[in-house]
Design a protein around this motif. Sequence first.
Motif, PDB file in Angstrom:
ATOM      1  N   CYS A  22       0.857  -1.202   0.000  1.00 22.55           N
ATOM      2  CA  CYS A  22       0.000   0.000   0.000  1.00 22.55           C
ATOM      3  C   CYS A  22       0.892   1.252   0.000  1.00 22.55           C
ATOM      4  CB  CYS A  22      -0.875  -0.002   1.255  1.00 22.55           C
ATOM      5  SG  CYS A  22      -1.889   1.488   1.429  1.00 22.55           S
ATOM      6  N   GLY A  23       0.451   2.288  -0.722  1.00 17.16           N
ATOM      7  CA  GLY A  23       1.269   3.510  -0.802  1.00 17.16           C
ATOM      8  C   GLY A  23       1.088   4.452   0.385  1.00 17.16           C
ATOM      9  N   ILE A  27       3.356   7.962   1.966  1.00 16.96           N
ATOM     10  CA  ILE A  27       2.824   9.333   2.039  1.00 16.96           C
ATOM     11  C   ILE A  27       2.898   9.856   3.476  1.00 16.96           C
ATOM     12  CG2 ILE A  27       0.738  10.721   1.696  1.00 16.96           C
ATOM     13  CD1 ILE A  27       0.170   8.710  -0.669  1.00 16.96           C
ATOM     14  N   LEU A  28       2.584   8.985   4.416  1.00 20.90           N
ATOM     15  CA  LEU A  28       2.690   9.394   5.821  1.00 20.90           C
ATOM     16  C   LEU A  28       4.147   9.730   6.154  1.00 20.90           C
ATOM     17  CD1 LEU A  28       1.210   9.842   8.464  1.00 20.90           C
ATOM     18  CD2 LEU A  28       1.661   7.467   9.057  1.00 20.90           C
ATOM     19  N   VAL A 120      -4.396  14.831   0.457  1.00 19.81           N
ATOM     20  CA  VAL A 120      -5.395  13.864  -0.026  1.00 19.81           C
ATOM     21  C   VAL A 120      -4.661  12.640  -0.555  1.00 19.81           C
ATOM     22  CG1 VAL A 120      -7.395  13.507  -1.506  1.00 19.81           C
ATOM     23  CG2 VAL A 120      -6.891  15.801  -0.628  1.00 19.81           C
ATOM     24  N   PHE A 121      -4.851  11.518   0.134  1.00 21.72           N
ATOM     25  CA  PHE A 121      -4.231  10.249  -0.264  1.00 21.72           C
ATOM     26  C   PHE A 121      -5.112   9.688  -1.385  1.00 21.72           C
ATOM     27  CE2 PHE A 121      -1.734   8.805   3.753  1.00 21.72           C
ATOM     28  CZ  PHE A 121      -1.601  10.080   4.248  1.00 21.72           C
ATOM     29  N   GLN A 201      -0.938   3.974  -4.185  1.00 19.57           N
ATOM     30  CA  GLN A 201      -1.417   2.753  -4.829  1.00 19.57           C
ATOM     31  C   GLN A 201      -2.128   1.858  -3.812  1.00 19.57           C
ATOM     32  OE1 GLN A 201       1.764   3.408  -4.367  1.00 19.57           O
ATOM     33  NE2 GLN A 201       2.727   1.660  -3.383  1.00 19.57           N
ATOM     34  N   CYS A 202      -3.254   1.305  -4.261  1.00 17.81           N
ATOM     35  CA  CYS A 202      -4.024   0.365  -3.442  1.00 17.81           C
ATOM     36  C   CYS A 202      -4.025  -0.979  -4.168  1.00 17.81           C
ATOM     37  CB  CYS A 202      -5.450   0.885  -3.239  1.00 17.81           C
ATOM     38  SG  CYS A 202      -6.563  -0.345  -2.507  1.00 17.81           S
ATOM     39  N   PRO A 203      -3.065  -1.826  -3.885  1.00 18.88           N
ATOM     40  CA  PRO A 203      -3.002  -3.103  -4.596  1.00 18.88           C
ATOM     41  C   PRO A 203      -4.192  -4.009  -4.277  1.00 18.88           C
ATOM     42  CG  PRO A 203      -1.051  -2.779  -3.188  1.00 18.88           C
ATOM     43  CD  PRO A 203      -1.978  -1.637  -2.921  1.00 18.88           C
TER      44      PRO A 203
END
Length: 272
Positions: A22-23, A27-28, A120-121, A201-203
């Motif tokens: 997961c991306g 980002i965090l 915004v994720f 990205q949300c695999p």
Amino acid sequence: MFSQIEEYYRLEKLPHIWCPGCGHGIILGAMTRAIKELGYDQNKTVVVSGIGCSSRASGYLDFNTLHTTHGRALAFSTGIKMARPELKVFVVMGDGDCTAIGGNHFIHAARRNIDLTAIVFNNNIYGMTGGQYSPMTPQAKKATTAPYGTIERSFDLSQLAIASGATFVGRGTAYHAKLLTQLIAKGARNKGFSVVEAISQCPTSYGRKNKPGDPAEMIKLQKQQAVKVSAAARLTEEQMQGKFTIGVLHDTPAPEYTETYEQVIRRAQAKA
Ligand SMILES: Cc1ncc(C[n+]2csc(CCOP(=O)(O)OP(=O)(O)O)c2C)c(N)n1
Ligand code: SF4
């Protein structure tokens, strides 16, 4: 290295819930590195989130944090900033959270130019609830609620923010993590409503439906599709098909809401 930003995390809340690949964690990381660079006092920094995989971020962070309700992070943040304008407020939202149920709060926070930094994720899907399409799912992409591909056109979040009045807008990706850190820091320095669209990205929920490849392939796609603003200026509309710009998209100062409101209070008090 994580040790440089460890002080900002509630280590007892780790490990996080995010799926492998997961991306959101990248980002965090970019967000906490930006706060480190800014040198903000941990006790005077606030992180507000809505509900979603992305919004779990607030639980892992050791600032003043508020994990609110789905779509309402900007409403809570507005209240905090109005009551305590000296606080630095970061708002974490998913693309569904921000542009569907929270869409109205988003355009009005931008219109007011209130001093909040919205991150915004954007993983183009409702990740947490299993993959329903969001207003940012690209047209024709599949979701549990669009098994044949969504027929709706998607928002361009950054253009929406600019058109609504945000004074700083930037876009980065999990692949371009260093750029993302710079954009978040720049956004926080802007006295007004700043939006950083962080492509993630949300695999699991997006990847399983649309089969763009494994998480490594998904993050490579971000590299392939992203074009720096300066390079994009030299490309035709045709050459930009299937690509998106990254970098600072808009940086135009304007009077900030809580400062203007303070002036109104002073004027009213002077008359009393
Ligand atoms: C008022 C309300 N409506 C719906 C939900 C269910 N819900 C929880 S998270 C979510 C969507 C999350 O997607 P997104 O905001 O894009 O974040 P992601 O999980 O992808 O990071 C929804 C619809 C809720 N918790 N509250
Ligand atoms: S469902 Fe998607 S967004 Fe949520 S943690 Fe898993 S990979 Fe990340």
